[in-house]
Every structure is written in structure tokens, then in C-alpha cells.
Design a protein around this motif. Structure first.
Motif, PDB file in Angstrom:
ATOM      1  N   CYS A  89       1.244  10.738   0.045  1.00  0.00           N
ATOM      2  CA  CYS A  89       2.644  10.780  -0.368  1.00  0.00           C
ATOM      3  C   CYS A  89       2.763  10.396  -1.832  1.00  0.00           C
ATOM      4  O   CYS A  89       2.219   9.377  -2.259  1.00  0.00           O
ATOM      5  CB  CYS A  89       3.468   9.833   0.501  1.00  0.00           C
TER       6      CYS A  89
ATOM      7  N   CYS B 253       5.739   9.939  -3.403  1.00  0.00           N
ATOM      8  CA  CYS B 253       7.060   9.405  -3.731  1.00  0.00           C
ATOM      9  C   CYS B 253       6.928   8.173  -4.627  1.00  0.00           C
ATOM     10  O   CYS B 253       5.875   7.525  -4.674  1.00  0.00           O
ATOM     11  CB  CYS B 253       7.860   9.088  -2.464  1.00  0.00           C
TER      12      CYS B 253
ATOM     13  N   CYS C 240       5.733   4.952  -2.938  1.00  0.00           N
ATOM     14  CA  CYS C 240       4.293   4.883  -2.661  1.00  0.00           C
ATOM     15  C   CYS C 240       3.506   4.658  -3.944  1.00  0.00           C
ATOM     16  O   CYS C 240       2.491   3.954  -3.949  1.00  0.00           O
ATOM     17  CB  CYS C 240       3.808   6.150  -1.958  1.00  0.00           C
TER      18      CYS C 240
HETATM   19 ZN   LIG Z   1       5.876   7.786  -0.098  1.00  0.00          ZN
END
Ligand SMILES: [Zn+2]
Ligand SMILES: [Zn+2]
Length: 138
Positions: A27, A29, A32
Motif C-alpha cells: 500500500c 497511501c 503507510c
Molecule cells: Zn496504506
């Protein structure tokens, strides 16, 4: 049934997972990235009943997710290693941080999410399903 084990960097918290994981994801994002201090985070998604702490206890904090839910983030109170996440929207699951496994070499991502935040120097493995955002909840 296979059992895989892991723990934090100081050894104060240990856990084990018995049985097969549901999925593994990479991930990109921003949460993260901040959590890992790197370009992406990994999640090994397992059924809650297959996960257990076998040594020590975690501390946690809860943060909102982009999808409007929350996730509880658990870490070692002594060394701060992030160990797992408990998503409120998927209470039957635990998202283990697979970098904390004793042997993570057999963990391969099955999906890449939040690729719109991916640095352009990261190459996603060929054939891996990719999503610009998170197709499910965070
Ligand atoms: Zn994430
Ligand atoms: Zn620790």
C-alpha cells in the motif's frame, strides 16, 4: 496447519499466526508511508481467530481512514515497532505487518493499492492487480 511467528525489534512482543492468510497487499497511501518511514507499507491480512499474541502486550492508537472508518494501530510500547492494524470496518481481520515476521521471504503481495501515491522509482511486480485507491476499506 502452518504457524508463522514474528515480533517486535526488541523482542518484548511476540505473536503467531496459524493457518492461511486471506491476502497480502502493498500500500502506497500516505499513512503507510509515514508508518513505515518508507515508500510503501505491507499488510498480511489474516482472520482474527488465527492471530494471537504469545508474549508481551501492545499499545495502540486509533486513526481515521480515508474511507471514513477508523483503524487501530498496535505497536510495542518499548521499541515502537508497528506490529498490526485492526480495521474497524473489517473487525474479523487483523492486518499484520509482515516485515515483523521471523521469516517474511515467502510473503508475496497479491495486490497493490493507492498506486496514485506511488513514487515513480518503484516498480510493481508484473501481473499484480493495481488500484489507484483502496478498492475495499483502508
Ligand atoms: Zn496504506
Ligand atoms: Zn519491542
Amino acid at each position: 496447519m502452518t504457524t508463522i511467528r514474528g515480533g517486535c525489534q526488541c523482542g518484548g512482543v511476540r505473536y503467531e499466526v496459524t493457518g492461511d492468510p486471506i491476502a497480502a497487499a502493498m500500500c502506497f497511501c500516505t499513512d503507510c508511508q509515514a508508518q513505515s518511514g518508507s515508500a510503501f507499507g505491507m499488510s498480511l491480512i489474516v482472520p482474527k481467530e488465527s492471530f494471537r499474541l504469545v508474549k508481551g502486550a501492545t499499545k495502540s492508537f486509533t486513526r481515521p481512514t480515508e474511507s471514513g472508518s477508523t483503524v487501530e494501530c498496535a505497536f510495542c510500547p518499548d521499541c515502537g515497532t508497528r506490529l498490526f492494524h485492526l480495521p474497524a470496518a473489517k473487525a474479523e481481520r487483523v492486518n499484520v505487518k509482515p516485515g515483523t515476521l521471523d521469516d517474511a521471504s515467502h510473503i508475496r503481495p497479491m495486490v497493490a493499492v493507492w498506486t496514485r501515491r506511488k513514487p515513480d522509482w518503484v516498480t510493481i511486480p508484473e501481473g499484480l492487480p493495481q488500484f489507484e485507491r483502496n478498492p475495499g476499506s483502508a
